[in-house]
Design a protein around this motif. Structure first.
Motif, PDB file in Angstrom:
ATOM      1  N   ARG B 334       0.839  -1.194   0.000  1.00  0.00           N
ATOM      2  CA  ARG B 334       0.000   0.000   0.000  1.00  0.00           C
ATOM      3  C   ARG B 334       0.878   1.249   0.000  1.00  0.00           C
ATOM      4  O   ARG B 334       0.561   2.242  -0.635  1.00  0.00           O
ATOM      5  CB  ARG B 334      -0.921  -0.008   1.224  1.00  0.00           C
ATOM      6  N   ALA B 336       3.625   1.543  -1.447  1.00  0.00           N
ATOM      7  CA  ALA B 336       4.141   1.729  -2.807  1.00  0.00           C
ATOM      8  C   ALA B 336       3.186   2.565  -3.640  1.00  0.00           C
ATOM      9  O   ALA B 336       3.581   3.153  -4.644  1.00  0.00           O
ATOM     10  CB  ALA B 336       4.377   0.370  -3.469  1.00  0.00           C
ATOM     11  N   GLU B 337       1.915   2.647  -3.224  1.00  0.00           N
ATOM     12  CA  GLU B 337       0.937   3.469  -3.943  1.00  0.00           C
ATOM     13  C   GLU B 337       1.247   4.948  -3.789  1.00  0.00           C
ATOM     14  O   GLU B 337       0.830   5.755  -4.621  1.00  0.00           O
ATOM     15  CB  GLU B 337      -0.477   3.230  -3.389  1.00  0.00           C
ATOM     16  N   ARG B 363       0.915  14.378  -3.411  1.00  0.00           N
ATOM     17  CA  ARG B 363      -0.166  14.288  -4.408  1.00  0.00           C
ATOM     18  C   ARG B 363      -0.761  12.889  -4.401  1.00  0.00           C
ATOM     19  O   ARG B 363      -1.973  12.712  -4.543  1.00  0.00           O
ATOM     20  CB  ARG B 363       0.357  14.616  -5.803  1.00  0.00           C
ATOM     21  N   LEU B 366      -2.995  12.306  -1.390  1.00  0.00           N
ATOM     22  CA  LEU B 366      -4.303  12.953  -1.542  1.00  0.00           C
ATOM     23  C   LEU B 366      -5.149  12.243  -2.587  1.00  0.00           C
ATOM     24  O   LEU B 366      -6.361  12.102  -2.414  1.00  0.00           O
ATOM     25  CB  LEU B 366      -4.109  14.428  -1.914  1.00  0.00           C
ATOM     26  N   SER B 367      -4.534  11.783  -3.672  1.00  0.00           N
ATOM     27  CA  SER B 367      -5.389  11.200  -4.715  1.00  0.00           C
ATOM     28  C   SER B 367      -5.805   9.773  -4.393  1.00  0.00           C
ATOM     29  O   SER B 367      -6.876   9.336  -4.786  1.00  0.00           O
ATOM     30  CB  SER B 367      -4.733  11.285  -6.087  1.00  0.00           C
ATOM     31  N   THR B 368      -4.991   9.033  -3.660  1.00  0.00           N
ATOM     32  CA  THR B 368      -5.398   7.674  -3.332  1.00  0.00           C
ATOM     33  C   THR B 368      -6.110   7.596  -1.991  1.00  0.00           C
ATOM     34  O   THR B 368      -6.789   6.606  -1.708  1.00  0.00           O
ATOM     35  CB  THR B 368      -4.192   6.714  -3.250  1.00  0.00           C
ATOM     36  N   GLY B 369      -5.922   8.604  -1.138  1.00  0.00           N
ATOM     37  CA  GLY B 369      -6.511   8.522   0.190  1.00  0.00           C
ATOM     38  C   GLY B 369      -5.732   7.602   1.109  1.00  0.00           C
ATOM     39  O   GLY B 369      -6.120   7.358   2.248  1.00  0.00           O
ATOM     40  N   MET B 397      -4.878  13.646   7.433  1.00  0.00           N
ATOM     41  CA  MET B 397      -4.884  14.067   6.029  1.00  0.00           C
ATOM     42  C   MET B 397      -4.710  15.584   5.914  1.00  0.00           C
ATOM     43  O   MET B 397      -4.170  16.081   4.921  1.00  0.00           O
ATOM     44  CB  MET B 397      -6.207  13.620   5.373  1.00  0.00           C
ATOM     45  N   GLU B 401      -3.199  18.179   2.865  1.00  0.00           N
ATOM     46  CA  GLU B 401      -4.021  19.178   2.183  1.00  0.00           C
ATOM     47  C   GLU B 401      -3.383  20.554   2.296  1.00  0.00           C
ATOM     48  O   GLU B 401      -3.254  21.284   1.310  1.00  0.00           O
ATOM     49  CB  GLU B 401      -5.438  19.189   2.783  1.00  0.00           C
ATOM     50  N   LEU B 404      -0.368  20.834   0.103  1.00  0.00           N
ATOM     51  CA  LEU B 404      -0.693  20.998  -1.310  1.00  0.00           C
ATOM     52  C   LEU B 404      -1.077  22.436  -1.624  1.00  0.00           C
ATOM     53  O   LEU B 404      -0.648  23.005  -2.634  1.00  0.00           O
ATOM     54  CB  LEU B 404      -1.838  20.062  -1.712  1.00  0.00           C
TER      55      LEU B 404
END
Lengths: 89, 414, 501
Positions: B334, B336-337, B363, B366-369, B397, B401, B404
């Motif tokens: 995970r 690695a995501e 990034r 944030l995009s995968t959660g 999280m 945010e 970013l």
């Protein structure tokens, strides 16, 4: 029903099962390959994003498939979602 | 977007190119020139006395007494509350510290050099288990032990290390990963390997307390944690400050806040509430006894160790209940995501020798959660009572945010 | 005492089909009155509230949380049902493959697993689908988007981008494709052959491809373009690219194009392109039979006739004896006179309207073709309904996945004293229910107790998991007429209605 020949580049148009070599060949010689060629001429190699059952069905057909365990984006704030999209996220 | 990709690739390259060497053990006053009088360095992002949790206040009081700035703990607390003590993050001095993370001028610190880039990082010497300052312990036993480390054990270890010309650490980590360590909650193998490296030279150079020093290191499964933390800090520091990079270069908690820093946004901290770890508590303890997440030790996760290397230490997953090998592997997979790529020098046998995942990209978080997973000890919220369990914890999280938004502003993206 | 319990799993996601299966399993447990597992979106929470399934816990759920709700006769049964739901949620989706149970969570990591991937199949909820498609196009991959409820603007932007990149953007709302003989999403097992299909309609492509298969032909590829491709705003981008691709494909010797009649400007563009094609094209614009087409093309208003032409003029007919409409009409209890069509395929519903209109029979529909009115205007008239249309699918899966709504409406239609004939489509193949005919029959009273006539057609092939012949046999054993095509079913219905009059 149309049956008259329509001559273009020396090819005859007949019925739905034309045997003319050019119609069989499809592509003209010397045309640059298109990205759709690989998809249609080899096989679909699929990444499935969404319903798991689609990936299972593809696997049972012995198709190449990888399922993505998708979940909704963690970012619910639209402003941040927009920045993220712009920054390549 | 292309610039971000290139900047991140450079950050990743630098982390992987590190050549960390345990070079010395010295007193903080000798190697941290900006660490002044009546200044205490702590774990995590900046924090004021008013907001400090119980264990950190206890540790601060102990540190004040250790340095002789007050005659007893009560006076120490009053001094700290009066504003007479300056509090700064370890990270502002190229240092890290586990749990409360107290670093003051009179303490011994490990010195790790990154010989590929010439930078150094520092961390106090691990005190052992139970009644220790890192859990907020501050009585005479704690202070006497810190003095012994500063005057006897530290210098002896330093002499042995210098005699060796420094101990290269990258290969030692690689061996430890193959032996069940992940360098955050599991350090037994690396502690043993380090002791083997040092024992002979220690025997040759040590003038006092050789037996006590050997037992001090040998009896502490977590001795190597502090080495790993300094190593991680030294490895990631050159990757900080690369314009347009979205790679996380600091993750740290102070028991109240969790803070991150990102390569391309300079020294700004992005903070959110420190979370409660989820795991197993020792018999007799409940969630009500636990302190919020604390310590600089998640610097290890920042370079692909700790929770990121959980596949190396399946036993750690036992803290989360089911604890199968597959769960440990899943945690690493995970991660690695959300990272840029593996470190081929730190490979995991249970993953068919894939490298640990390195280079957290905000990034991708944030995009995968998917939030970075951190293996951590759970401290008693009462100071000085020690560890009450272990588990996993995540940054909030909100940190990512905020980072970013700041990154976007800096790069003219609206 | 009726007990309602909710449980909320924070930051927990499962796709809607998986959740629906678990809900159904829980509802069959002892003492359970109703159960639902749904993601805590605003819409879903309202649905659960309306169904009397939302308690305080569930009200606090957010769009990234999962709500488990059970209403049962006793607290013990409610808790047991919840426990079973938890167990089913945790059960591994696939068989234990040892240590390699890991499923990628993003396209990037999926690509490390399948680096030579060439197609991304997107079926996430509509509001997230465009972003996923964009990711895929940025990686140079073709896209098939099953998802619907995608903004038209997004569709246009995606298709323009795909066109610029030379990639196929199939959809949104593309339910069917067959590429290289591989069925994608809702599609059938069709022998390979030289007929290429381009379709703006999923079930239209399914009917055409299965008729071809059942009558000795084969399909090279069936490329779906999505329901809105031929609208003016989209301009037929994918249709034109698909024609290009099939023209280039050496395995394709003729092309079949299926769609509702396009906007005039788009029809002109598409027909011009067809005229330049070097392969013959059979066009079915459902309901349109009066339009000039190029010399290499032929136009049909119904699917069956289009297939007959593509097969070289072969006639598709009833196997054995054509049914006797008068004899069938005699089975209907007087004074019933009304036709109800309950379709899961929108294009099959449209084709039925074409047949009825051609026969001069006035019919209404919730998805009317030109010349047909909506049910509200004539509530007692004959009616054919597309149960896959939005009004029937809010908060529930499509009828091809979940036939329960159709079964309910079928029972209601039979009880309704006006109903003489019910028309049905039974769609099989991948994606469809495991046994649509069996499921349908289980909900019916026995043939001799029915006062109306049921006429169905099976859209499928022998190669499909459900097997065409088996589905037909089940229907016939249950006293339901199985017609050789959807058009035939509608034509028989016409004959029966005339015999009743």
């Amino acid at each position: 029903m149309r049956r008259r020949g329509d001559y273009r580049s020396g090819m005859a148009r007949e019925g739905p099962t034309s045997d003319s070599p050019a119609a069989q060949a499809g592509r003209r010689l010397g045309e640059t390959p298109m990205k759709t060629d690989d998809l249609l001429e080899s096989e679909p190699r699929v990444i499935n994003v969404g319903l798991r059952s689609f990936a299972d069905d593809l696997a049972s057909c012995n198709a190449s498939v990888v399922h993505v365990d998708w979940s909704p984006p963690a970012v619910t704030d639209p402003r941040i979602a927009s920045l993220l999209a712009k920054l390549g996220g | 977007m292309k610039r971000i990709g290139e900047a991140n690739a450079e950050a990743h390259r630098r982390i992987l190119a590190a050549e960390p060497v345990l070079a010395d053990v010295r007193l903080a006053r000798d190697v941290l020139p900006r660490l002044g009088d009546r200044t205490i360095l702590h774990a995590g992002p900046p924090i004021t006395w008013e907001r400090m949790c119980g264990p950190m206040r206890g540790a601060v009081a102990g540190a004040v007494v250790f340095e002789g700035w007050a005659k007893d703990l009560e006076a120490a607390m009053a001094l700290a509350a009066s504003g007479a003590i300056a509090f700064e993050p370890n990270h502002h001095h190229d240092a890290v510290g586990p749990m409360t993370g107290m670093t003051t001028r009179g303490m011994a610190v490990l010195v790790v050099e990154n010989r590929a880039f010439g930078n150094r990082a520092f961390c106090t010497v691990n005190e052992g288990v139970g009644n220790v300052m890192r859990f907020g312990g501050n009585d005479a036993e704690v202070i006497e032990r810190l003095r012994w480390i500063a005057t006897t054990a530290g210098p002896a270890l330093g002499a042995a290390i210098r005699k060796r010309g420094g101990i290269p650490l990258k290969g030692l980590i690689a061996r430890g990963l193959a032996m069940g360590d992940e360098m955050h909650m599991r350090n037994a193998a690396c502690t043993s390997l380090l002791l083997r490296e040092l024992a002979g030279d220690l025997a040759d150079t040590c003038e006092h307390d050789l037996g006590r020093i050997l037992r001090f290191v040998a009896g502490n499964d977590m001795f190597f944690l502090n080495v790993a933390m300094a190593l991680a800090k030294a490895a990631v520091a050159p990757a900080h400050g690369i314009a347009h990079s979205t790679v996380v270069t600091t993750m740290a908690r102070n028991g109240t806040d969790f803070g991150i820093r990102v390569s391309g946004t300079g020294d700004r901290w992005f903070t959110g509430p420190a979370q409660m770890a989820r795991g197993l508590l020792f018999a007799g303890y409940s969630d009500a006894d636990a302190n919020q997440d604390i310590g600089d030790s998640c610097i290890t996760e920042t370079v692909g160790l700790g929770g990121f290397a959980m596949a190396a230490a399946p036993a750690v997953v036992g803290f989360l209940g089911a604890g199968r090998l597959a769960d440990a592997i899943a945690h690493t997979r995970r991660m690695a995501e959300i990272t840029l790529g593996p470190n081929p020098e730190w490979r995991l046998p249970t993953l068919d020798m894939d490298g640990v995942p390195v280079g957290i990209d905000i990034r991708k978080v944030l995009s995968t959660g998917v939030l970075p997973v951190i293996n951590t000890a759970i401290a008693n919220r009462l100071p000085g009572r020690g560890q009450i369990g272990a588990g996993v914890v995540h940054p909030p999280m909100a940190c990512f945010e905020q980072a970013l938004v700041a990154f976007a502003e800096l790069n003219g993206v609206a | 005492m009726t007990t309602l319990v909710n449980q909320v799993r924070r930051a927990f996601y499962r796709d809607s089909v998986a959740l629906m299966r678990i809900s159904r399993a829980i509802e069959s447990l002892a003492g359970v009155e109703a159960a639902a597992l749904m993601i805590g979106s605003v819409t879903n929470r309202k649905l659960m509230e309306d169904a009397g399934l939302l308690a305080a816990d569930g009200k606090s759920a957010g769009p990234n949380d999962l709500v488990l709700a059970v209403r049962a006769d006793t607290p013990a049964n409610a808790q047991a049902a919840l426990a079973e739901a938890e167990r089913l949620l945790e059960a591994p989706a696939t068989s234990d493959k040892g240590t390699d149970e890991w499923t990628p969570k993003s396209l990037d990591t999926a690509l490390t697993r399948l680096p030579n991937a060439n197609l991304v199949l997107v079926s996430v909820p509509g509001e997230f689908a465009a972003a996923e498609a964009r990711r895929a196009l940025n990686k140079g991959l073709h896209v098939m988007m099953f998802s619907d409820n995608v903004a038209l603007d997004d569709e246009v932007a995606l298709k323009r981008e795909a066109q610029r990149l030379g990639l196929l953007m199939m959809g949104p709302d593309c339910g069917t494709a067959i590429i290289g003989g591989v069925p994608l999403a809702f599609a059938n097992v069709i022998p390979r052959g030289d007929i290429g299909i381009v379709g703006a309609s999923g079930t239209g492509m399914q009917e055409v491809s299965t008729l071809i298969a059942r009558h000795g032909g084969g399909v090279s590829h069936a490329i779906g373009v999505g329901g809105r491709d031929l609208k003016e705003a989209v301009g037929g981008i994918t249709t034109l690219m698909a024609i290009d691709a099939l023209e280039r494909d050496p395995g394709t010797r003729q092309i079949v194009l299926i769609s509702k009649p396009p906007a005039a400007a788009v029809a002109k563009k598409v027909l011009e392109r067809i005229g330049q094609a070097r392969k013959p094209v059979s066009i079915c614009f459902i309901g349109a039979d009066d339009m000039p087409v190029p010399a290499n093309a032929a136009l049909f208003s119904d699917l069956r006739s289009c297939v007959e032409h593509a097969l070289g003029g072969r006639r598709i007919g009833w196997a054995g004896r054509t049914p006797d409409a008068k004899g069938l009409a005699a089975r209907v209890a007087r004074p019933r006179m009304r036709l109800q069509g309950l379709f899961s395929g929108g294009t099959l519903c449209a084709e039925a309207q074409v047949v009825l209109r051609r026969a001069g029979i006035t019919v209404t529909s919730n998805v009317p073709i030109p010349g047909v009115a909506t049910p509200a205007t004539a509530p007692d008239a004959h009616v054919v309904l597309d149960l896959g249309d939005d009004q029937y699918t809010v908060g529930r899966p499509h009828p091809m996945i979940d036939p329960s709504l159709r079964n309910q409406m079928l029972s209601a239609a039979l009880r309704d004293g006006r109903t003489a004939v019910v028309l049905l489509d039974v769609v099989i193949g991948y994606g469809a229910h495991a046994d649509p005919a069996g499921d349908l029959i289980a909900a019916l009273p026995a043939a001799k107790e029915r006062e109306a006539l049921l006429i169905a057609s099976v859209c499928g092939t022998e190669g499909d998991p459900q097997r065409y012949s088996r589905q037909v046999a089940l229907l016939e054993e249950a006293g339901i007429i199985a017609a050789p095509s959807n058009a035939h079913a509608a034509e028989l219905a016409v004959d029966v209605l005339r015999a009743l009059a």
